[in-house]
Write an enzyme that holds these catalytic residues in place. Structure first.
Site, PDB file in Angstrom:
ATOM      1  N   ASP A  62      40.966  46.136  48.960  1.00 35.77           N
ATOM      2  CA  ASP A  62      41.161  47.224  48.010  1.00 35.77           C
ATOM      3  C   ASP A  62      42.397  46.981  47.142  1.00 35.77           C
ATOM      4  OD1 ASP A  62      39.068  48.384  49.346  1.00 35.77           O
ATOM      5  OD2 ASP A  62      40.164  50.196  49.938  1.00 35.77           O
ATOM      6  N   ASP A  63      42.385  47.639  45.975  1.00 37.86           N
ATOM      7  CA  ASP A  63      43.572  47.874  45.135  1.00 37.86           C
ATOM      8  C   ASP A  63      43.873  46.768  44.135  1.00 37.86           C
ATOM      9  OD1 ASP A  63      43.663  50.086  46.705  1.00 37.86           O
ATOM     10  OD2 ASP A  63      45.582  49.632  47.665  1.00 37.86           O
ATOM     11  N   HIS A 123      43.053  54.939  40.515  1.00 39.40           N
ATOM     12  CA  HIS A 123      43.459  54.919  41.916  1.00 39.40           C
ATOM     13  C   HIS A 123      44.160  56.209  42.336  1.00 39.40           C
ATOM     14  CE1 HIS A 123      45.217  53.346  45.767  1.00 39.40           C
ATOM     15  NE2 HIS A 123      43.991  52.852  45.827  1.00 39.40           N
ATOM     16  N   HIS A 174      43.808  44.665  51.999  1.00 35.67           N
ATOM     17  CA  HIS A 174      44.298  44.924  50.650  1.00 35.67           C
ATOM     18  C   HIS A 174      44.800  43.632  50.015  1.00 35.67           C
ATOM     19  CE1 HIS A 174      44.441  48.751  52.800  1.00 35.67           C
ATOM     20  NE2 HIS A 174      44.289  49.335  51.626  1.00 35.67           N
TER      21      HIS A 174
END
Length: 212
Positions: free
Chosen positions: A34-35, A89, A180
């Site tokens: 993620d991210d 986000h 991540h």
């Protein structure tokens, strides 16, 4: 705990075509990140995955897709799945449905430029899904992806702690692993652990791109 909390147990009761927390009756593990994309970290992670011949899934943030399209192109070009992690986000918890859908479809449009898919699997920021968004996805036969194994790579701990934790309690077949790519922790841990896991016969792959 690494294993999924009670919330995930409840979400796991929903049909897999709507919300996937793990791959049932599957011998494969699914690494997900993620991210990103993050120019300081994602390329290093891609190097690690390529070195060990592993495919994975990347849930990307729309604002960052606009900033670093060349990284997204590399992710797709190397056979990984790209998914939707919203545009900004920001947590969906305090957004109305209209704003949530803007975050989803704006990011879908950006992702479509790289893989030609009209829709993408969605992992909402911070894991929050409201009832209205869940119904919207169900009516349109779209899907969310959660996780069944939390690596805890976001905790403020040294890399040695993370490696020991994952080595002592590795993901199981069918697990969707949450990691991540906004730091080097995932890349550093996987560069050590993937050879060990692969030698034990563990298999890894990217999630299917979409069910819509």
């Amino acid at each position: 705990m690494i294993r999924r909390p009670k919330k995930h147990e409840l979400l796991g009761l929903l049909p897999e075509r709507l919300l996937m927390t793990r791959a049932k009756q599957d011998a494969t593990c699914y690494l997900s990140f993620d991210d990103g994309p993050e120019p300081a970290h994602t390329p290093k992670l891609l190097d690690v995955l390529a070195r060990h011949g592993v495919k994975a899934s990347f849930f990307l943030v729309g604002e960052k897709i606009e900033q670093y399209p060349e990284i997204v192109q590399r992710i797709v070009g190397e056979g990984h799945m790209i998914g939707n992690h919203s545009y900004s986000h920001w947590s969906f918890r305090n957004m109305n449905l209209r704003k949530q859908l803007d975050e989803v479809y704006r990011t879908d449009a950006l992702l479509r430029l790289f893989d030609d898919r009209p829709h993408h699997r969605m992992r909402p920021p911070h894991g929050y899904i409201g009832a209205k968004l869940l119904v919207h996805f169900a009516r349109r036969k779209r899907s969310f992806v959660y996780w069944s194994y939390d690596s805890l790579d976001y905790q403020d701990q040294p890399i040695s702690w993370l490696i020991d934790r994952l080595r002592n309690d590795p993901p199981a077949a069918g697990d969707i692993v949450l990691m991540h790519d906004d730091s080097d922790k995932a890349a550093d841990a996987l560069d050590t652990l993937l050879p060990e896991w692969l030698a034990k016969g563990m298999r890894f792959d990217a999630l299917p791109g979409s069910n819509a």
